[in-house]
Design a protein around this motif. Structure first.
Motif, PDB file in Angstrom:
ATOM      1  N   VAL A 155      37.304   9.957  43.947  1.00 51.87           N
ATOM      2  CA  VAL A 155      38.627   9.639  44.473  1.00 51.87           C
ATOM      3  C   VAL A 155      39.121  10.849  45.258  1.00 51.87           C
ATOM      4  CG1 VAL A 155      41.000   9.010  43.935  1.00 51.87           C
ATOM      5  CG2 VAL A 155      39.124   8.133  42.511  1.00 51.87           C
ATOM      6  N   VAL A 156      39.441  10.636  46.530  1.00 55.79           N
ATOM      7  CA  VAL A 156      40.003  11.693  47.362  1.00 55.79           C
ATOM      8  C   VAL A 156      41.455  11.381  47.718  1.00 55.79           C
ATOM      9  CG1 VAL A 156      39.868  12.859  49.609  1.00 55.79           C
ATOM     10  CG2 VAL A 156      37.776  12.393  48.303  1.00 55.79           C
ATOM     11  N   SER A 157      41.714  10.136  48.108  1.00 53.98           N
ATOM     12  CA  SER A 157      43.064   9.712  48.460  1.00 53.98           C
ATOM     13  C   SER A 157      43.307   8.318  47.902  1.00 53.98           C
ATOM     14  CB  SER A 157      43.258   9.703  49.973  1.00 53.98           C
ATOM     15  OG  SER A 157      44.450   9.021  50.330  1.00 53.98           O
ATOM     16  N   GLY A 158      44.213   8.214  46.945  1.00 52.82           N
ATOM     17  CA  GLY A 158      44.506   6.918  46.359  1.00 52.82           C
ATOM     18  C   GLY A 158      45.022   5.922  47.375  1.00 52.82           C
ATOM     19  N   THR A 159      45.880   6.379  48.281  1.00 46.85           N
ATOM     20  CA  THR A 159      46.439   5.485  49.294  1.00 46.85           C
ATOM     21  C   THR A 159      45.360   4.987  50.245  1.00 46.85           C
ATOM     22  OG1 THR A 159      48.587   6.603  49.199  1.00 46.85           O
ATOM     23  CG2 THR A 159      48.114   5.294  51.158  1.00 46.85           C
ATOM     24  N   GLU A 160      44.514   5.895  50.732  1.00 48.06           N
ATOM     25  CA  GLU A 160      43.442   5.483  51.636  1.00 48.06           C
ATOM     26  C   GLU A 160      42.479   4.530  50.936  1.00 48.06           C
ATOM     27  OE1 GLU A 160      41.483   8.798  53.434  1.00 48.06           O
ATOM     28  OE2 GLU A 160      43.070   9.075  54.919  1.00 48.06           O
ATOM     29  N   GLU A 167      41.199  -3.972  53.220  1.00 47.99           N
ATOM     30  CA  GLU A 167      40.588  -4.396  54.487  1.00 47.99           C
ATOM     31  C   GLU A 167      39.196  -4.972  54.264  1.00 47.99           C
ATOM     32  OE1 GLU A 167      40.795  -1.031  57.072  1.00 47.99           O
ATOM     33  OE2 GLU A 167      42.938  -1.345  57.529  1.00 47.99           O
ATOM     34  N   TYR A 168      38.453  -4.391  53.327  1.00 51.11           N
ATOM     35  CA  TYR A 168      37.129  -4.937  53.016  1.00 51.11           C
ATOM     36  C   TYR A 168      37.245  -6.331  52.417  1.00 51.11           C
ATOM     37  CZ  TYR A 168      32.720  -5.746  50.619  1.00 51.11           C
ATOM     38  OH  TYR A 168      31.556  -6.324  50.189  1.00 51.11           O
ATOM     39  N   ALA A 169      38.193  -6.506  51.510  1.00 48.36           N
ATOM     40  CA  ALA A 169      38.376  -7.821  50.887  1.00 48.36           C
ATOM     41  C   ALA A 169      38.751  -8.865  51.930  1.00 48.36           C
ATOM     42  CB  ALA A 169      39.440  -7.734  49.798  1.00 48.36           C
ATOM     43  N   ILE A 170      39.640  -8.510  52.846  1.00 49.77           N
ATOM     44  CA  ILE A 170      40.045  -9.441  53.905  1.00 49.77           C
ATOM     45  C   ILE A 170      38.865  -9.780  54.809  1.00 49.77           C
ATOM     46  CG2 ILE A 170      41.369  -9.595  56.049  1.00 49.77           C
ATOM     47  CD1 ILE A 170      43.147 -10.190  53.756  1.00 49.77           C
ATOM     48  N   ARG A 171      38.116  -8.752  55.229  1.00 47.84           N
ATOM     49  CA  ARG A 171      36.949  -8.993  56.086  1.00 47.84           C
ATOM     50  C   ARG A 171      35.950  -9.930  55.411  1.00 47.84           C
ATOM     51  NH1 ARG A 171      37.006  -3.371  56.710  1.00 47.84           N
ATOM     52  NH2 ARG A 171      35.090  -3.155  55.488  1.00 47.84           N
ATOM     53  N   SER A 172      35.675  -9.656  54.149  1.00 53.15           N
ATOM     54  CA  SER A 172      34.669 -10.430  53.434  1.00 53.15           C
ATOM     55  C   SER A 172      35.119 -11.868  53.222  1.00 53.15           C
ATOM     56  CB  SER A 172      34.371  -9.769  52.075  1.00 53.15           C
ATOM     57  OG  SER A 172      33.896  -8.447  52.254  1.00 53.15           O
ATOM     58  N   ALA A 173      36.385 -12.048  52.821  1.00 51.80           N
ATOM     59  CA  ALA A 173      36.898 -13.392  52.585  1.00 51.80           C
ATOM     60  C   ALA A 173      36.971 -14.187  53.883  1.00 51.80           C
ATOM     61  CB  ALA A 173      38.274 -13.316  51.933  1.00 51.80           C
ATOM     62  N   THR A 174      37.308 -13.510  54.978  1.00 50.86           N
ATOM     63  CA  THR A 174      37.357 -14.182  56.277  1.00 50.86           C
ATOM     64  C   THR A 174      35.970 -14.653  56.689  1.00 50.86           C
ATOM     65  OG1 THR A 174      39.271 -12.852  56.966  1.00 50.86           O
ATOM     66  CG2 THR A 174      37.978 -13.927  58.705  1.00 50.86           C
ATOM     67  N   ALA A 175      34.981 -13.777  56.550  1.00 51.77           N
ATOM     68  CA  ALA A 175      33.611 -14.145  56.914  1.00 51.77           C
ATOM     69  C   ALA A 175      33.096 -15.277  56.037  1.00 51.77           C
ATOM     70  CB  ALA A 175      32.699 -12.922  56.783  1.00 51.77           C
ATOM     71  N   ASP A 176      33.560 -15.332  54.792  1.00 51.84           N
ATOM     72  CA  ASP A 176      33.118 -16.351  53.836  1.00 51.84           C
ATOM     73  C   ASP A 176      33.972 -17.618  53.909  1.00 51.84           C
ATOM     74  OD1 ASP A 176      31.463 -17.226  51.729  1.00 51.84           O
ATOM     75  OD2 ASP A 176      32.935 -16.605  50.228  1.00 51.84           O
ATOM     76  N   ARG A 177      35.021 -17.581  54.713  1.00 52.11           N
ATOM     77  CA  ARG A 177      35.971 -18.692  54.823  1.00 52.11           C
ATOM     78  C   ARG A 177      36.506 -19.096  53.450  1.00 52.11           C
ATOM     79  NH1 ARG A 177      33.060 -22.624  59.415  1.00 52.11           N
ATOM     80  NH2 ARG A 177      32.899 -20.997  61.032  1.00 52.11           N
ATOM     81  N   ASN A 178      36.835 -18.088  52.673  1.00 53.53           N
ATOM     82  CA  ASN A 178      37.317 -18.277  51.312  1.00 53.53           C
ATOM     83  C   ASN A 178      38.844 -18.375  51.358  1.00 53.53           C
ATOM     84  OD1 ASN A 178      38.158 -17.988  48.613  1.00 53.53           O
ATOM     85  ND2 ASN A 178      36.378 -16.729  48.095  1.00 53.53           N
ATOM     86  N   GLU A 179      39.338 -19.611  51.405  1.00 50.12           N
ATOM     87  CA  GLU A 179      40.774 -19.832  51.574  1.00 50.12           C
ATOM     88  C   GLU A 179      41.563 -19.370  50.350  1.00 50.12           C
ATOM     89  OE1 GLU A 179      42.112 -20.609  54.347  1.00 50.12           O
ATOM     90  OE2 GLU A 179      40.145 -20.875  55.314  1.00 50.12           O
ATOM     91  N   LEU A 182      41.847 -15.554  50.643  1.00 52.47           N
ATOM     92  CA  LEU A 182      42.742 -15.172  51.740  1.00 52.47           C
ATOM     93  C   LEU A 182      44.199 -15.453  51.385  1.00 52.47           C
ATOM     94  CD1 LEU A 182      40.626 -16.404  54.768  1.00 52.47           C
ATOM     95  CD2 LEU A 182      41.166 -14.031  54.190  1.00 52.47           C
ATOM     96  N   ALA A 183      44.447 -16.566  50.710  1.00 56.62           N
ATOM     97  CA  ALA A 183      45.819 -16.879  50.320  1.00 56.62           C
ATOM     98  C   ALA A 183      46.366 -15.825  49.355  1.00 56.62           C
ATOM     99  CB  ALA A 183      45.874 -18.266  49.677  1.00 56.62           C
ATOM    100  N   GLU A 184      45.565 -15.441  48.373  1.00 57.36           N
ATOM    101  CA  GLU A 184      46.019 -14.439  47.402  1.00 57.36           C
ATOM    102  C   GLU A 184      46.195 -13.071  48.057  1.00 57.36           C
ATOM    103  OE1 GLU A 184      43.861 -14.201  43.773  1.00 57.36           O
ATOM    104  OE2 GLU A 184      44.016 -16.356  43.354  1.00 57.36           O
ATOM    105  N   LEU A 185      45.290 -12.723  48.950  1.00 63.42           N
ATOM    106  CA  LEU A 185      45.372 -11.410  49.596  1.00 63.42           C
ATOM    107  C   LEU A 185      46.549 -11.346  50.564  1.00 63.42           C
ATOM    108  CD1 LEU A 185      41.552 -10.894  50.197  1.00 63.42           C
ATOM    109  CD2 LEU A 185      42.988  -9.481  48.713  1.00 63.42           C
ATOM    110  N   HIS A 186      46.744 -12.391  51.360  1.00 61.51           N
ATOM    111  CA  HIS A 186      47.867 -12.390  52.302  1.00 61.51           C
ATOM    112  C   HIS A 186      49.200 -12.425  51.572  1.00 61.51           C
ATOM    113  CE1 HIS A 186      45.526 -12.372  55.902  1.00 61.51           C
ATOM    114  NE2 HIS A 186      44.964 -13.558  55.685  1.00 61.51           N
ATOM    115  N   MET A 203      45.286  -5.360  41.070  1.00 62.28           N
ATOM    116  CA  MET A 203      44.234  -6.172  40.454  1.00 62.28           C
ATOM    117  C   MET A 203      43.817  -7.331  41.354  1.00 62.28           C
ATOM    118  SD  MET A 203      43.211  -4.756  37.705  1.00 62.28           S
ATOM    119  CE  MET A 203      43.490  -3.201  38.572  1.00 62.28           C
ATOM    120  N   ILE A 204      44.747  -7.891  42.120  1.00 61.96           N
ATOM    121  CA  ILE A 204      44.378  -8.963  43.050  1.00 61.96           C
ATOM    122  C   ILE A 204      43.469  -8.411  44.135  1.00 61.96           C
ATOM    123  CG2 ILE A 204      45.259 -10.508  44.856  1.00 61.96           C
ATOM    124  CD1 ILE A 204      47.702 -10.977  43.061  1.00 61.96           C
ATOM    125  N   CYS A 205      43.809  -7.255  44.666  1.00 63.69           N
ATOM    126  CA  CYS A 205      42.968  -6.621  45.681  1.00 63.69           C
ATOM    127  C   CYS A 205      41.581  -6.328  45.113  1.00 63.69           C
ATOM    128  CB  CYS A 205      43.628  -5.344  46.186  1.00 63.69           C
ATOM    129  SG  CYS A 205      42.722  -4.499  47.501  1.00 63.69           S
TER     130      CYS A 205
END
Length: 346
Positions: A155-160, A167-179, A182-186, A203-205
């Motif tokens: 761990v270097v930066s908790g915020t980063e 961003e990784y979760a969003i990218r992955s869910a978008t590529a997987d078309r996991n509605e 995406l709903a929970e993340l948005h 925990m959701i992230c």
């Protein structure tokens, strides 16, 4: 085969019967709190390596039988259940000091105890996840105590970390078309944003980043980790129940501290620094670590990439893990063990 039979077989496997080996455990008072300590190694002449576990409050010893036995051929490995963690959670109370600096002082006191007990002048510290916050702070403040520091899931930066994880979760869910994802993340809105960074939001992230292999590479879950604890030869069923209680007690206090942690300007060290990075780690994402380690000044520094691992490289690539420790950490180790003191075993 029952869990009890499996545990007995693993206990037999994990014995170190040869002369000159060490396999001891004790409760040691650190910061006024009795904390459980395990010391295991094939030879008492090997250098000492302390494992500073993650979580917070997720002890490393219960699942250590998966990966640690090979490490014990080259190092005397010390695991300790931090305050409010694992077996040490038996003394948990509302008055317990859970400030991160107290954990740093506990580790410093443990090192002093190890110096006296095993007759060594320096030890290595291997920090994992939350434990890297404790470990890197000791490496910065007390380099005189260490022959080296190894960060795993640094761990270097908790915020980063939160930005990268989201961003990784969003990218992955978008590529997987996991509605559903995406709903929970948005629904989290701008993340981490200006809203309170509650445990529920985090925990959701984590739920979705780990679903897409951010905890264990190429796996949507990591049941083997908790499953291995149930077969642990080092814990009874009642002792395992303490783990959840410790996590519930520490998370409200320590999670905000993890998220606020920022070591980006802490780049000068007087001790060798090693970083073991899982290529697919989106639990403590590696981009902040890459940027940080480029700036670090130390007597030596090494980065090892675990191409088939995420956050749990010791479990995911145990062979490469021990080879990397032997090739890169062992040369720095100070071996000056004197006669081992005798203390009461449990």
């Amino acid at each position: 085969m029952s869990n009890e039979t499996g545990r007995a077989v693993i206990a037999d496997l994990c014995q170190i019967p040869n002369p000159g080996a060490i396999d001891r455990s004790a409760y040691v008072e650190l910061g006024g709190i009795k904390q459980f300590v395990s010391i295991r190694g094939r030879s008492t002449t090997n250098p000492v390596l302390i494992v500073c576990h993650g979580g917070p409050a997720l002890p490393s010893l219960p699942s250590s039988w998966i990966w640690q036995r090979a490490v014990e051929d080259y190092f005397t490995v010390v695991n300790y259940d931090q305050r409010a963690s694992g077996k040490s959670a038996a003394t948990l109370n509302d008055e317990m000091d859970l400030n991160p600096d107290r954990y740093v002082d506990d580790l410093t006191e443990l090192i002093a105890w190890i110096q006296g007990e095993l007759g060594v002048s320096k030890v290595g510290v291997l920090g994992h996840s939350w434990g890297t916050i404790v470990g890197i702070t000791v490496a910065e403040r007390r380099p005189d105590l260490l022959w080296g520091y190894i960060g795993v899931g640094q761990v270097v930066s908790g915020t980063e970390n939160e930005v990268e994880c989201f961003e990784y979760a969003i990218r992955s869910a978008t590529a997987d078309r996991n509605e559903e994802a995406l709903a929970e993340l948005h629904a989290l809105g701008a993340y981490p944003g200006t809203q309170p960074l509650t445990i529920e939001r985090v925990m959701i992230c984590r739920k979705w980043s780990q679903h897409y292999g951010g905890l264990s590479a190429y796996r949507s879950e990591s049941a083997y980790l908790r499953g291995s604890e149930k077969l642990s030869p080092y814990y009874t069923d009642d002792e395992l129940k303490l783990i959840d209680g410790g996590q519930q007690a520490t998370m409200p206090t320590l999670l905000p501290e993890v998220l606020r942690f920022d070591a980006r300007d802490r780049i000068a060290f007087d001790v060798p620094i090693l970083q073991f990075l899982g290529r697919h780690d989106w639990t403590t994402p590696t981009p902040p670590v890459e940027r940080w380690i480029e700036q670090v000044s130390a007597p030596s520094k090494e980065v090892v990439w675990f191409e088939n691992s995420a956050h749990l490289s010791m479990h995911e690539e145990p062979g490469k893990f021990v080879v990397s420790l032997v090739n890169l950490a062992l040369p720095h180790a100070t071996v000056d063990a004197g006669p081992l003191a005798v203390f009461e075993e449990l």
